[in-house]
Structure formats: structure tokens, C-alpha cells
Design a protein around this motif. Structure first.
Motif, PDB file in Angstrom:
ATOM      1  N   THR A   1       0.846  -1.190   0.000  1.00  0.00           N
ATOM      2  CA  THR A   1       0.000   0.000   0.000  1.00  0.00           C
ATOM      3  C   THR A   1       0.883   1.242   0.000  1.00  0.00           C
ATOM      4  O   THR A   1       2.051   1.196   0.422  1.00  0.00           O
ATOM      5  CB  THR A   1      -0.916   0.034   1.227  1.00  0.00           C
ATOM      6  OG1 THR A   1      -0.122  -0.025   2.419  1.00  0.00           O
ATOM      7  CG2 THR A   1      -1.891  -1.145   1.211  1.00  0.00           C
ATOM      8  N   ASP A   2       0.312   2.350  -0.469  1.00  0.00           N
ATOM      9  CA  ASP A   2       1.086   3.582  -0.433  1.00  0.00           C
ATOM     10  C   ASP A   2       1.092   4.148   0.987  1.00  0.00           C
ATOM     11  O   ASP A   2       0.465   3.593   1.903  1.00  0.00           O
ATOM     12  CB  ASP A   2       0.586   4.589  -1.464  1.00  0.00           C
ATOM     13  CG  ASP A   2      -0.810   5.133  -1.171  1.00  0.00           C
ATOM     14  OD1 ASP A   2      -1.147   5.329   0.003  1.00  0.00           O
ATOM     15  OD2 ASP A   2      -1.567   5.381  -2.129  1.00  0.00           O
ATOM     16  N   LEU A   3       1.804   5.255   1.158  1.00  0.00           N
ATOM     17  CA  LEU A   3       2.042   5.786   2.508  1.00  0.00           C
ATOM     18  C   LEU A   3       1.132   6.946   2.885  1.00  0.00           C
ATOM     19  O   LEU A   3       1.295   7.503   3.981  1.00  0.00           O
ATOM     20  CB  LEU A   3       3.503   6.249   2.627  1.00  0.00           C
ATOM     21  CG  LEU A   3       4.585   5.186   2.482  1.00  0.00           C
ATOM     22  CD1 LEU A   3       5.959   5.809   2.678  1.00  0.00           C
ATOM     23  CD2 LEU A   3       4.373   4.050   3.459  1.00  0.00           C
TER      24      LEU A   3
ATOM     25  N   GLN B   1       2.182   8.865  -2.232  1.00  0.00           N
ATOM     26  CA  GLN B   1       1.242   8.035  -2.980  1.00  0.00           C
ATOM     27  C   GLN B   1       1.932   7.144  -3.993  1.00  0.00           C
ATOM     28  O   GLN B   1       1.299   6.236  -4.547  1.00  0.00           O
ATOM     29  CB  GLN B   1       0.180   8.903  -3.673  1.00  0.00           C
ATOM     30  CG  GLN B   1       0.689   9.726  -4.840  1.00  0.00           C
ATOM     31  CD  GLN B   1       1.195  11.089  -4.429  1.00  0.00           C
ATOM     32  OE1 GLN B   1       1.524  11.302  -3.261  1.00  0.00           O
ATOM     33  NE2 GLN B   1       1.242  12.009  -5.369  1.00  0.00           N
ATOM     34  N   ASN B   2       3.217   7.354  -4.235  1.00  0.00           N
ATOM     35  CA  ASN B   2       3.954   6.545  -5.212  1.00  0.00           C
ATOM     36  C   ASN B   2       5.024   5.672  -4.574  1.00  0.00           C
ATOM     37  O   ASN B   2       5.833   5.070  -5.282  1.00  0.00           O
ATOM     38  CB  ASN B   2       4.586   7.454  -6.261  1.00  0.00           C
ATOM     39  CG  ASN B   2       3.536   8.151  -7.107  1.00  0.00           C
ATOM     40  OD1 ASN B   2       2.478   7.580  -7.377  1.00  0.00           O
ATOM     41  ND2 ASN B   2       3.814   9.377  -7.510  1.00  0.00           N
ATOM     42  N   LEU B   3       5.020   5.606  -3.247  1.00  0.00           N
ATOM     43  CA  LEU B   3       5.936   4.733  -2.524  1.00  0.00           C
ATOM     44  C   LEU B   3       5.131   3.573  -1.963  1.00  0.00           C
ATOM     45  O   LEU B   3       4.350   3.728  -1.028  1.00  0.00           O
ATOM     46  CB  LEU B   3       6.635   5.491  -1.388  1.00  0.00           C
ATOM     47  CG  LEU B   3       7.438   6.724  -1.800  1.00  0.00           C
ATOM     48  CD1 LEU B   3       8.008   7.423  -0.565  1.00  0.00           C
ATOM     49  CD2 LEU B   3       8.556   6.353  -2.759  1.00  0.00           C
ATOM     50  N   MET B   4       5.318   2.395  -2.533  1.00  0.00           N
ATOM     51  CA  MET B   4       4.553   1.222  -2.121  1.00  0.00           C
ATOM     52  C   MET B   4       5.334   0.457  -1.064  1.00  0.00           C
ATOM     53  O   MET B   4       6.521   0.157  -1.247  1.00  0.00           O
ATOM     54  CB  MET B   4       4.274   0.327  -3.324  1.00  0.00           C
ATOM     55  CG  MET B   4       3.532   1.038  -4.462  1.00  0.00           C
ATOM     56  SD  MET B   4       1.912   1.654  -3.971  1.00  0.00           S
ATOM     57  CE  MET B   4       1.038   0.104  -3.756  1.00  0.00           C
TER      58      MET B   4
ATOM     59  N   HIS C   1      -2.194  14.368  -1.868  1.00  0.00           N
ATOM     60  CA  HIS C   1      -0.792  14.770  -1.781  1.00  0.00           C
ATOM     61  C   HIS C   1      -0.657  16.033  -0.941  1.00  0.00           C
ATOM     62  O   HIS C   1      -1.388  16.997  -1.144  1.00  0.00           O
ATOM     63  CB  HIS C   1      -0.222  14.987  -3.178  1.00  0.00           C
ATOM     64  CG  HIS C   1       1.255  15.230  -3.189  1.00  0.00           C
ATOM     65  ND1 HIS C   1       2.101  14.751  -2.220  1.00  0.00           N
ATOM     66  CD2 HIS C   1       2.042  15.913  -4.050  1.00  0.00           C
ATOM     67  CE1 HIS C   1       3.334  15.122  -2.488  1.00  0.00           C
ATOM     68  NE2 HIS C   1       3.330  15.834  -3.592  1.00  0.00           N
ATOM     69  N   TRP C   2       0.294  16.061  -0.041  1.00  0.00           N
ATOM     70  CA  TRP C   2       0.412  17.158   0.923  1.00  0.00           C
ATOM     71  C   TRP C   2       0.762  18.484   0.258  1.00  0.00           C
ATOM     72  O   TRP C   2       0.487  19.550   0.812  1.00  0.00           O
ATOM     73  CB  TRP C   2       1.465  16.824   1.978  1.00  0.00           C
ATOM     74  CG  TRP C   2       2.894  16.854   1.486  1.00  0.00           C
ATOM     75  CD1 TRP C   2       3.529  15.878   0.795  1.00  0.00           C
ATOM     76  CD2 TRP C   2       3.835  17.909   1.640  1.00  0.00           C
ATOM     77  NE1 TRP C   2       4.810  16.246   0.503  1.00  0.00           N
ATOM     78  CE2 TRP C   2       5.035  17.490   1.017  1.00  0.00           C
ATOM     79  CE3 TRP C   2       3.799  19.162   2.257  1.00  0.00           C
ATOM     80  CZ2 TRP C   2       6.177  18.290   0.979  1.00  0.00           C
ATOM     81  CZ3 TRP C   2       4.944  19.955   2.222  1.00  0.00           C
ATOM     82  CH2 TRP C   2       6.112  19.522   1.595  1.00  0.00           C
TER      83      TRP C   2
END
Length: 291
Positions: A95-97, A184-187, A258-259
């Protein structure tokens, strides 16, 4: 997805139609899992087709450098099943972070190792043009003229960017950038980085630009696994400040994952970082007013 397309995809990839499931979210692509092992992405509109074509060129270069990212299984540009190019890749089980607890320092160090492989080992893919990220000083002038910042703050910002420029080597290397190293792109699975995904923003540019979508405290932890170079931190701060200023005139972005989407978030992130007594060399990168 129409029943006809679902059936055609099931036949092509040798699985039951009931094993195809849509994954919610995603700005650029409609996404689906194809059973347990495959992942399908179809661009939402023509605007995003070029990003997928870019990924088809970049992902093999990243994998050849040893970067942990899913392999492309099929890239179809025939438009026979779908009126768009589409990509099927290996499925990452994780899952993403975005909504996860902050991972440990070892996670960020591993990310640093992966980015070092990408930046120092990957060759320039065909058709990927250089991108320096732009000069933020015209943005400062524009913000002052439009009344978003006062003239004194604008003068200080311009001096701050001038100072940062003196710390960044003129001939810094251009490298292959993922371009969207964000939560969102770090699994991840079990606090381990499973892979970097979504290469649609990949670029050939300065290494500092790679770290502009992580919060600065995460950048510090990531650099512990990365091979530092002269002026790297100054370059990273250049992009955080510059892109943060560039966001100030944007409309509010409620509900984004995204922050950096809300207009003030990136600048407030820099403020929060500097209020926490950052480690060297970060504190010395910002010039005090009047100096």
C-alpha cells in the motif's frame, strides 16, 4: 469498464472476468488489478497518454539500473481493445504511505539507496528532454507586483535565491529523475519499500529536483542512504521554496491526497522544518534578512 472490454482483457491475460477489479483514485489513469499478479492502467484522456508513453521508455532504464519498480508485462498501442495506449505491469503487493503511519528511518534510507541507483546508474532514455525546473526569481517578482508578498519580503527572497545559487555547482549533473517521489507513489509492506510506481512525471534534470515532493524531514532521512554531492541540500531547498511560491496563487485543493496540493502547504512545510532546528548544513542555507 464495459462488459465487452472486461471479457476481452480476461481472455487476453488468461484469467476470469471476475478477477478484474477497479482501483479507486489516480489522477492520470483508470487502474485495475488483473488477478493477483498484474496491474492495468488506461489513461483517462488524451492529455495523459504522453505520460504513459514516457513510462514505457523510462521504466526499463530504471530497472536496468537496479531500481525496485514493477516490470512492464504488456504495452499495447494498437487501440484494438481500448481507444488509448494501455500498460500492464507486475502488481506490487503493498500500500502507499498517504494514510499510513510514518515508516522507520530504515525505510527512508532504503529509498535513498534506490534513488542513488536511479541517479547514478540509469542512462538517459530516448526522447526524455532536459528539465531544470525553472528559475523561481521571476515568480517572486510577479508575486510582489500582484500584491501577494510585500516588497521587503520579495527583496529578501531574491537575495535568498541568489545565495542558494552560489552554493549549487554551475555544472551539476543531469540524471534520470522519477519526478514524483511522493507518499502516494511509494509502495510499502511491513515498513519495507516494495517499489516506486508512476513514472509519468519522469525527467532528465538536477538531482535536487527529485526531493521536492517529500517533506524536508523525510528528505533528511532519505539522504542518509543517498550519495551526497556538493550543493545538493541547497538545490533541494531551491525547489521547495520556488515551487512553494509558485503555488501561492493557485485555488484551494480540498480532498487531495498529496500534501503539496493545498497552495500554502509547501511553504509552511519549509517553515515547520526550519522551526525544528534542522541539522547541518540546512540552517546555513537561509540568509538572515539584511545579511
Amino acid at each position: 469498464m464495459t462488459p465487452q472490454l472486461r471479457a476481452a482483457l480476461a481472455t487476453r491475460y488468461g484469467l476470469p472476468a471476475t478477477a478484474i477489479h477497479q482501483v479507486p483514485g489516480g489522477v492520470a489513469n483508470h487502474a485495475y488489478t488483473l488477478g493477483d499478479d498484474l496491474f492495468l492502467r488506461i489513461p483517462r484522456n488524451n492529455q495523459f497518454e504522453q505520460d504513459l508513453l514516457k513510462e514505457a521508455a523510462v521504466i526499463p532504464a530504471a530497472r536496468a539500473a537496479g531500481v525496485r519498480t514493477p516490470a512492464i508485462v504488456d504495452f499495447d498501442t494498437t487501440r484494438t481493445l481500448v481507444d488509448a495506449p494501455y500498460m500492464v505491469s507486475e502488481r506490487v503487493h503493498g500500500t502507499d504511505l498517504v494514510d499510513a503511519a510514518e515508516p522507520p528511518a530504515t525505510f527512508w534510507q532504503d529509498l535513498g539507496n534506490q534513488l542513488a541507483l536511479l541517479h547514478h546508474q540509469a542512462e538517459q532514455p530516448p526522447g526524455l528532454e532536459p528539465d531544470d525546473g525553472g528559475d523561481p526569481r521571476p515568480t517572486v517578482d510577479g508575486l510582489a507586483s500582484a500584491g501577494y508578498v510585500d516588497s521587503g519580503t520579495a527583496t529578501w527572497l531574491l537575495a535568498a535565491f541568489d545565495h542558494l545559487q552560489t552554493l549549487i555547482p554551475r555544472n551539476q549533473p543531469q540524471v534520470l529523475l522519477h519526478g514524483d517521489v511522493a507518499l502516494q507513489n511509494l509502495m510499502a509492506h511491513g515498513n519495507r519499500l516494495q517499489g516506486l510506481v508512476d513514472w509519468g512525471d519522469a525527467a532528465w534534470g538536477p538531482p535536487g529536483m527529485e526531493f521536492a515532493k517529500l517533506q524536508l524531514d523525510q528528505v533528511v532521512a532519505t539522504l542518509n542512504g543517498y550519495h551526497r554531492s556538493e550543493g545538493l541540500e541547497a538545490s533541494i531547498l531551491w525547489f521547495h521554496l520556488g515551487w512553494g511560491l509558485g503555488n501561492l496563487t493557485k485555488s484551494p485543493q480540498p480532498g487531495q491526497r498529496h500534501w503539496t496540493a493545498p497552495p500554502a502547504s509547501r511553504l509552511l512545510g519549509v517553515l515547520r522544518f526550519y522551526a525544528s532546528s534542522p541539522p547541518p548544513p540546512w540552517a546555513g542555507l537561509i540568509k538572515k534578512p539584511g545579511h
